[in-house]
Design an enzyme around this catalytic site. Structure first.
Site, PDB file in Angstrom:
ATOM      1  N   ASP A  85      60.859  32.376  90.640  1.00 55.18           N
ATOM      2  CA  ASP A  85      59.424  32.352  90.341  1.00 55.18           C
ATOM      3  C   ASP A  85      58.744  33.647  90.793  1.00 55.18           C
ATOM      4  O   ASP A  85      57.614  33.924  90.407  1.00 55.18           O
ATOM      5  CB  ASP A  85      58.751  31.159  91.044  1.00 55.18           C
ATOM      6  CG  ASP A  85      58.503  29.993  90.090  1.00 55.18           C
ATOM      7  OD1 ASP A  85      58.456  30.233  88.863  1.00 55.18           O
ATOM      8  OD2 ASP A  85      58.342  28.861  90.582  1.00 55.18           O
ATOM      9  N   GLN A 105      58.445  23.369  91.910  1.00 55.36           N
ATOM     10  CA  GLN A 105      57.278  23.238  91.038  1.00 55.36           C
ATOM     11  C   GLN A 105      56.008  23.017  91.864  1.00 55.36           C
ATOM     12  O   GLN A 105      55.970  22.154  92.740  1.00 55.36           O
ATOM     13  CB  GLN A 105      57.501  22.054  90.067  1.00 55.36           C
ATOM     14  CG  GLN A 105      56.393  21.874  89.054  1.00 55.36           C
ATOM     15  CD  GLN A 105      56.287  23.026  88.057  1.00 55.36           C
ATOM     16  OE1 GLN A 105      57.282  23.526  87.551  1.00 55.36           O
ATOM     17  NE2 GLN A 105      55.061  23.471  87.806  1.00 55.36           N
ATOM     18  N   LYS A 148      61.189  23.164  81.130  1.00 56.31           N
ATOM     19  CA  LYS A 148      62.031  24.205  81.742  1.00 56.31           C
ATOM     20  C   LYS A 148      63.503  23.785  81.694  1.00 56.31           C
ATOM     21  O   LYS A 148      64.385  24.586  81.389  1.00 56.31           O
ATOM     22  CB  LYS A 148      61.585  24.469  83.188  1.00 56.31           C
ATOM     23  CG  LYS A 148      60.246  25.210  83.275  1.00 56.31           C
ATOM     24  CD  LYS A 148      59.665  25.228  84.682  1.00 56.31           C
ATOM     25  CE  LYS A 148      58.281  25.866  84.683  1.00 56.31           C
ATOM     26  NZ  LYS A 148      57.614  25.819  86.000  1.00 56.31           N
TER      27      LYS A 148
END
Ligand code: NAD
Length: 288
Positions: A123, A100, A56
């Site tokens: 997200d 994460q 990412k």
């Protein structure tokens, strides 16, 4: 544009999306704005998470997006993580926040997700963004199902009226996928671990999306001839040779490819789109 090939090349479609985002970042900066900035929080040593975060961050770099990594020890307390999230929420130099998953067991992931400002929730897991998606309002959409929708748009164009089956009802993939498909006017069925006669449900589907986490569960005879199959699964299995492992999806690719009109490979299908859509969401957060 619609593709006609059997294999949906997620890598190539993601590369085009990433190039387009990079152009938009350049245009933004030429107009005097700073680069979009993504804060990435990684707690602990989970090897898969480390690879995802590394990928990412590299994708951000290539798109001209600033990423700020916050690594914390696996023993981090929930209070300290909530503290970090609060600081990132308040920081005007941060547009997007990504924590994460998975998090260590002492931390309640839902609590952390809910603490992220919905306006920085790239997200798309915050309940406010889930609600926006479910009610057809604009917000942040989780990257993996957004990537699947982009693949369907590129492959099929208009999907209104199509019969779609989503296997899996997680908050990360299955549920938001169903909402996106409803938004695109497909006729949507959601199957899960308690569904009866999955093969029969699958055989009706013009669009079959598997997000289960069970290696090669969807067999060729489940697939309707001419269907489009999107395989979200990432499963590591032992090689037949007995040495090492390989990645397989939730769909038995060789069997399904005999019947489907279009199918995503694993790897190289949905995975690259997830990262491209994270960049898309970060750019959107910066534009707010
Ligand atoms: P999850 O475990 O949260 O959810 C799995 C879903 O599958 C559940 O809703 C469950 O009801 C359903 N299910 C389980 N067994 C079933 C069965 N026998 N029949 C029908 N349904 C069944 O998983 P998730 O986070 O949604 O991820 C699903 C898969 O997608 C995993 O392999 C994961 O690694 C992969 N994934 C890939 C990406 C990507 O970028 N490509 C992103 C996220 C997840």
């Amino acid at each position: 544009m619609t593709a006609t090939g059997l294999i949906i090349d997620g890598k190539a479609i993601a590369a085009r999306l990433r190039a387009d985002i990079a152009q938009q970042v350049i245009a933004r900066m030429a107009a005097g704005a700073r680069a979009p900035a993504l804060a990435v929080v990684l707690v602990g040593e989970d090897p898969a998470s480390q690879v995802y975060v590394k990928n990412k961050i590299e994708a951000c770099r290539q798109a001209g997006i600033t990423s700020i990594e916050h690594r914390r020890d696996t023993s981090l307390s929930e209070a300290d993580l909530l503290d970090l999230v609060a600081r990132l929420n308040a920081d005007p130099a941060v547009d997007g926040i990504l924590v994460q998953l998975p998090l260590p067991p002492q931390i309640d992931a839902q609590k952390v997700i809910s603490a992220i400002s919905p306006e920085k929730d790239v997200d798309g897991f915050h309940p406010v963004n889930a609600g926006r998606l479910a009610t057809g309002l604009d917000g942040f959409v989780p990257c993996t199902p957004l990537g699947c929708l982009r693949l369907l748009e590129q492959t099929l164009g208009d999907i209104s009226g199509a019969e779609a089956l989503v296997i899996g009802r997680s908050n990360i993939v299955g549920r938001p996928m169903a909402s996106l498909l409803i938004g695109a006017s497909a006729t949507v069925t959601v199957a899960h671990s308690r569904s009866r006669d999955l093969p029969e449900l699958a055989r009706r589907a013009d669009i079959l999306i598997a997000a289960v986490g069970r290696p090669e569960m969807v067999r060729g005879h489940w697939v309707k001839p001419g269907a489009t199959v999107i395989d979200v699964g990432i499963n590591r299995v032992a090689r037949e040779s007995g040495t090492g492992t390989r990645l397989v999806g939730d769909v038995c690719f060789t069997e399904a490819a005999e019947v489907a009109a279009h199918i995503t490979p694993v790897p190289g299908g949905v995975g690259p789109m997830t990262i491209a859509c994270l960049l898309e969401n970060t750019l959107k957060a910066a534009a707010h």
